[in-house]
Each structure stands twice: as structure tokens, then as C-alpha cells.
Motif scaffolding. Structure first.
Motif, short mmCIF file in Angstrom:
data_model
loop_
_atom_site.label_atom_id
_atom_site.label_comp_id
_atom_site.label_asym_id
_atom_site.label_seq_id
_atom_site.Cartn_x
_atom_site.Cartn_y
_atom_site.Cartn_z
N UNK A 1 0.82 -1.21 0.00
CA UNK A 1 0.00 0.00 0.00
C UNK A 1 0.85 1.26 0.00
N UNK A 2 2.11 1.15 0.39
CA UNK A 2 3.02 2.30 0.45
C UNK A 2 4.42 1.82 0.12
N UNK B 1 7.37 3.56 -11.61
CA UNK B 1 6.77 2.22 -11.74
C UNK B 1 5.63 2.05 -10.74
N UNK B 2 5.80 2.58 -9.52
CA UNK B 2 4.73 2.49 -8.53
C UNK B 2 3.50 3.28 -8.95
N UNK C 1 0.54 3.32 -6.23
CA UNK C 1 1.04 3.23 -4.87
C UNK C 1 1.76 4.52 -4.51
N UNK C 2 1.43 5.13 -3.38
CA UNK C 2 2.17 6.32 -2.95
C UNK C 2 3.59 5.96 -2.52
N UNK C 3 4.48 6.93 -2.61
CA UNK C 3 5.88 6.73 -2.30
C UNK C 3 6.32 7.73 -1.23
N UNK C 4 7.35 7.34 -0.49
CA UNK C 4 7.87 8.20 0.57
C UNK C 4 9.36 7.93 0.72
N UNK C 5 10.10 8.98 1.07
CA UNK C 5 11.52 8.89 1.36
C UNK C 5 11.75 8.97 2.87
#
Length: 318
Positions: A185-186, A207-208, A215-219
Motif C-alpha cells: 500500500x506504500x 513504476x509504482x 502506490x504512494x511513495x515516501x523517502x
């Protein structure tokens, strides 16, 4: 080498063995050669007993164990590409193949341009699939997509003279990434705070976003304790301006906090055990004191009562 060892062992045998050998030296010589070969095969089987019996990708040596493969030689690379393409190398006797029958002229060598550095390399995509698709068909499609991705990187390195750092060549590792992304989911990338953009994979975020649903992304900017406050403010402004979700994090600081919390818990447990021991000791002391006081009271009471009774009895009698 093993044949020489056998020959040296043979020379130390009794004369009777040598006499038997002289009768049929050629026949025993062949047996010696076969014995050396059998010994060599036995040693090879013992050393490489864990080797797979069936042919598979050279870059999938760690299949089912997710062993990372980032370095391969030219022969392994050739065999891996042939396996991915479904080709094999078989010799055909008596067949002549003419590679080329045209004449070529030579020209002076050209000076190659300086190599460049490739940035934002693509991540291999999983080919489209559907429920109920046969496993063999899906595996063939995944191998073909992975082969196309490998050829694109080879073109960057050979023809466009880009310098590529070692990358993952085990298809099974990428398969795990595909399936994990589909079930997630993340998507979180952990990068080094000293140079976050060096470790960030932009194409992985792309790609996400191509998945359905995206799909959300986070650093997670790790080692943030190594940055000054001004540097953290500057990076925060950059991430916010580029709409990048981020969190500053310090694993060392978090580990220190966990260790400090564990130390306080141990001190609290030790203090609780000490208080419990002290309370039990005080309780035992009070019980002993109450027991001795009761004996004295009984003794005093019995003494007083006995004297009075005797006096009364005596008075009445007199």
C-alpha cells in the motif's frame, strides 16, 4: 595429476603385481587411465554435490534463496542471455556455416568519446498478466521482458559508452520486487541524508505510479543527525517544492533512545524487586515481634490471675 599419483602408488606395490602388469601392460594402462578419470569424477561430485542437475539461468544460481548476483563474467553473461532467449548451443557435425562472404576494408581507428554516467536507469517492469494464466506462459513472458531490459542496459554500456555500476542480474530478485509492490500500500525508500538524490530511484517511483491503483511513495532520510539544522531546512524546502513525501530519521538516535528506555526499564524492575524484598523482610520482622509479645502477655496474665485465685481461695478457706 591423479594419474601420476596412481602411477607412484603402483610402483610401490610388490614384485608380484609388477609381474602381472608385464603380461598385459597395455590393458592395465587403460585401467589406470580409467581409474584416474573415475577418481577425478568422484572428487568433483563430492565438491559440487550441491550443484543443480537441471540447466537453469547462470544468474539464478541462488534461485529459491534470493541470492544476489551483481557480477558475472562474459561467458556467464552469454549463457544467461541465451537461456533467457530460449536458445542452446549444439554442435552439428559435417555442416559448414559461412559467416560472411563479403570483403571488408580496414580504416583507421576512431577516437572513442569519453564515457558518460547514466542516470535514472529504468527498473524492469513485470509484463501484463491475468488470473488463470498458465505458469509456463507467465514465466516465458517475464524472462522475455527481463532479457529486453538487459539488452537495453547493454546498449547503454557498449554503444553509448555509459558507465554502469553493478546491478542485480538475478531475475528471481526482481520477481520478488514485482510481487511485493503489487501487494503493498506504500512504497518507502531509505536514503542517506548526506546525499539523498544519489540513493533515490526515480524510475521505481514511476513504476509504482503505473500500478493500478497507484502506490504512494515516501523517502525516509536516514542519518539526519549528521546534518545541520540549516541543511535539513534546505532539503525540506527542496522535497516540498518537488512534491516528494519525506521524513527525517536517525537510526542511531532511535537506537540510543531504545537502549536508554531498556536501561530505565531494567532499573525499574530492579527497584521493584528490591522494594518487594524489603516489604517481605519487614513483614517477617513484624510477625516475629507480634508472636513474642503475645507470649509475654500470656505469661503476665497467667501469673496475675493465678495469684489472685490462690489468694481468694486461701481467704475463703481461712
Amino acid at each position: 595429476r591423479y594419474g601420476g599419483v596412481l602411477r607412484r602408488v603402483r610402483t610401490t606395490m610388490p614384485r608380484r603385481g609388477e609381474a602381472k602388469e608385464s603380461k598385459g601392460s597395455s590393458r592395465h594402462g587403460n585401467k589406470h587411465g580409467k581409474g584416474a578419470q573415475n577418481l577425478g569424477r568422484a572428487i568433483m561430485r563430492q565438491q559440487f554435490s550441491a550443484a543443480p542437475v537441471t540447466a537453469e539461468l547462470e544468474t539464478e544460481r541462488g534461485k529459491h534463496r534470493l541470492r544476489s548476483v551483481t557480477q558475472t563474467d562474459d561467458l556467464e553473461e552469454l549463457m544467461a542471455e541465451a537461456t533467457l532467449a530460449g536458445k542452446d548451443f549444439s554442435a552439428r557435425r559435417g555442416e559448414v556455416v559461412i559467416l560472411s562472404n563479403t570483403a571488408r576494408s580496414t580504416r583507421p581507428a576512431e577516437v572513442a568519446p569519453p564515457p558518460g554516467t547514466a542516470r535514472d536507469l529504468p527498473v524492469p517492469r513485470r509484463p501484463a498478466w491475468k488470473l488463470g494464466q498458465p505458469a509456463e506462459e507467465l514465466e516465458t513472458a517475464e524472462r522475455a521482458a527481463f532479457l529486453d531490459w538487459r539488452r537495453e542496459l547493454a546498449d547503454l554500456e557498449d554503444n553509448q559508452r555509459y558507465i554502469l555500476t553493478p546491478f542485480e542480474k538475478n531475475l528471481e530478485v526482481w520477481r520478488q520486487l514485482w510481487r511485493v509492490m503489487e501487494r503493498s500500500q506504500l512504497l518507502v525508500q531509505i536514503v542517506d541524508a548526506r546525499n539523498p538524490l544519489l540513493f533515490r530511484c526515480v524510475d521505481l517511483e514511476k513504476y509504482a505510479s503505473e500500478l493500478r491503483p497507484p502506490r504512494p511513495c515516501m523517502l525516509i532520510v536516514n542519518k539526519a543527525d549528521l546534518l545541520s539544522e540549516a541543511q535539513r531546512v534546505a532539503w525540506a524546502k527542496y522535497f516540498s517544492a518537488n512534491k516528494i513525501e519525506f521524513v527525517f530519521w536517525s537510526a542511531a538516535k532511535a537506537q540510543h533512545e531504545l537502549e536508554e528506555e531498556a536501561r530505565l526499564d531494567r532499573l525499574e524492575e530492579a527497584a521493584g524487586a528490591s522494594r518487594a524484598h524489603t516489604a517481605s523482610f519487614v513483614g517477617e520482622g513484624k510477625g516475629a515481634a507480634n508472636g513474642s509479645g503475645g507470649v509475654e502477655d500470656d505469661a503476665d496474665h497467667s501469673g496475675d490471675g493465678g495469684g489472685d485465685d490462690d489468694a481468694d481461695d486461701g481467704g475463703d478457706g481461712l
